[in-house]
Design a protein around this motif. Sequence first.
Motif: not given
Lengths: 468, 216
Positions: B187, B189-190, B192-193, B195-197
């Motif tokens: 939760g 980490t997500l 920052h979804a 940014e990850i994408r």
Amino acid sequence: MNTRNLYDKLWESHVVRQESDGTALLYIDRHLVHEVTSPQAFEGLRLAGRRPWRVGSVLAVADHNVPTVGRESGILDPVSRLQVDTLDANCEEFGIQEFRMDDVRQGIVHVVGPEQGATLPGMTVVCGDSHTSTHGAFAALAFGIGTSEVEHVLATQCLLSKKSKSMLVKVEGNLPKGATAKDIALFVIGKIGTAGGTGYAIEFAGSAIRHLSMEGRMTLCNMAIEAGARAGMVAVDEKTVEYFRGRPFAPSGEMWEAACAYWRTLTSDEGAHFDAVVQIDAAQIRPQVTWGTSPEMVVGIDGQVPDPASVSDAVKKSGMEKALQYMGLEAGMAISDVPVDKVFIGSCTNSRIEDLRAAAAIAKGRHVASSVKLAMVVPGSGLVKKMAEAEGLDRIFLDAGFEWREPGCSMCLAMNDDRLSPGERCASTSNRNFEGRQGAGGRTHLVSPEVAAAAAIAGHFIDPEALQ
Amino acid sequence: MKAFDRIDGLVVPLDRPNVDTDAIIPKQFLKSIRRSGFGPNLFDEWRYLDHGEPGMDNSLRPVNPDFVLNRPRYHGAQILLARENFGCGSSREHAPWALEDYGFRAIIAPSFADIFFNNCFKNGLLPIVLDAGIVDRLFAGTEANEGYRLTVDLPSQTIRTPQGEEFSFEVDPFRKHCLIEGLDDIGLTLIHAEEIRAFEEKRKAEQPWLFIGNGK
Ligand code: SF4
């Protein structure tokens, strides 16, 4: 610009974001999955209503529990079967590519990944298995993770991690005849200890490493974890690049050229800093044999079982005494006087084609000693098996009295039916000699494929060179 | 995940170095596809006199009276006192699951194996590194005094002995925060979804070969 070592480059190119305390969100390129450490991760995803972030990054294969004989009748042990069936069902449900037990590409996950080109230089590679360090041989940043992290990577394509310190293990010179990558690995662990690499990522370099084949480099990086390091790695050279030509998951055409150009940058810069440096003279490395219950308890084939009385550190001394008792050995005994009951050639450390060729060269035209109850060869993958059979290695082994099995982890950890009985002594090409690792009460001596094959022939440990 | 704030727990001393995860939870128990219920098989080979297999009724098995966990004075221990390189060997997370399921909340040792150390935090277990000399003293204290308890206070990062001695320990601030709040990593980490994408798209443009797979 600052000089950077290989680990710095691999690390920095994968940081999505970094907290002020150094915790980084690290992007993961390849996620390898097997049946033992994944069911709870998939269960966790389902419970939270999450989906995998990028299924194309995931490759699954069952290896730990699969039988190495009689596959037609499936897995008899209901618990093992449940794990493998669960992996099949999870891959099905989430759309993940899996090599099933009846697929020729099935095998030990650390053999299969590189073989398919699913491991590539410059990647971050993770798997719920500590020997993921194997993939570092290709200048990938590869390390084992726990099941919660498997779930985390599935759900987010990232891992929370902190950068380790860097260690350079430099092995210069020529290995003496008969010594192999496995012996370098055991020698290094004997020298720095099983905790010597804790907190470090190790880069193996030096002329002896450059001379190793990719298979040999995998053997070496595989055992970096036994030195306590989370990752082991070797810089890219032309051998690395050539290894991937034509592999199914590797690029081709124009993309190949672009990839090669990038891969060639994956080396430590001249003069790059390392937090620790260990120098090893390859000429001193004899074929190694472990005598105790930790990979650091190791001596040369011409050596003796050491005497705990010669050690002053009390903790170390009692550890040695316990090990000798468990192993049923006396201090001072010549290693070459130690008889073996079983021989296992296999595991993600030493089950690739080159390992089988080396063992077959020793076995050829000879026969397993009558005192040896079982000598088995377990190829690392279906494709390794096929290649070996095409070269006639299976015949050499069978004629010499070895068993020739289906691919899997097998007696490396004895989760399937391949195991030692209490008190049995095994020359094994695997990577761990912990108490009970190959079966409760079993006694494991870690060796190279050459030494294992020679032990099978002689019935005791012997320098393969002395057999000739 | 169980939140961790402060515990006052009975201590059990496990006086051997290099306790590996095979010893913590033998491999035959890894076949389970669940993540709970491993406590009865914690240290199975040392704890029982027979060979354990999954599905056995552990209450009927002969216990090894010499093994420290079986000594009545240590029943109900929440703190495991251990020696160096605790948790070495395979990365199996079943090891912290088994320790946690048994009832342990904290492990004190001079050093831990890396993966095991990480896995503890994800399962509400606090691994504490203390100086070998202090660990020696705690061993002596535990062995000399029946009912020896320690207070582990995570917010203040201190351990208190019954004699009132206090030792401080290091803990990564982020992990400390997650442990105290009982936060789930995914939760977090997500958040920052995006940014990850963005990172992923850039990577795909620059190194498309990393995305060769089964086309997904
Ligand atoms: S071969 Fe052995 S060490 Fe390698 S993955 Fe399988 S069980 Fe683990």
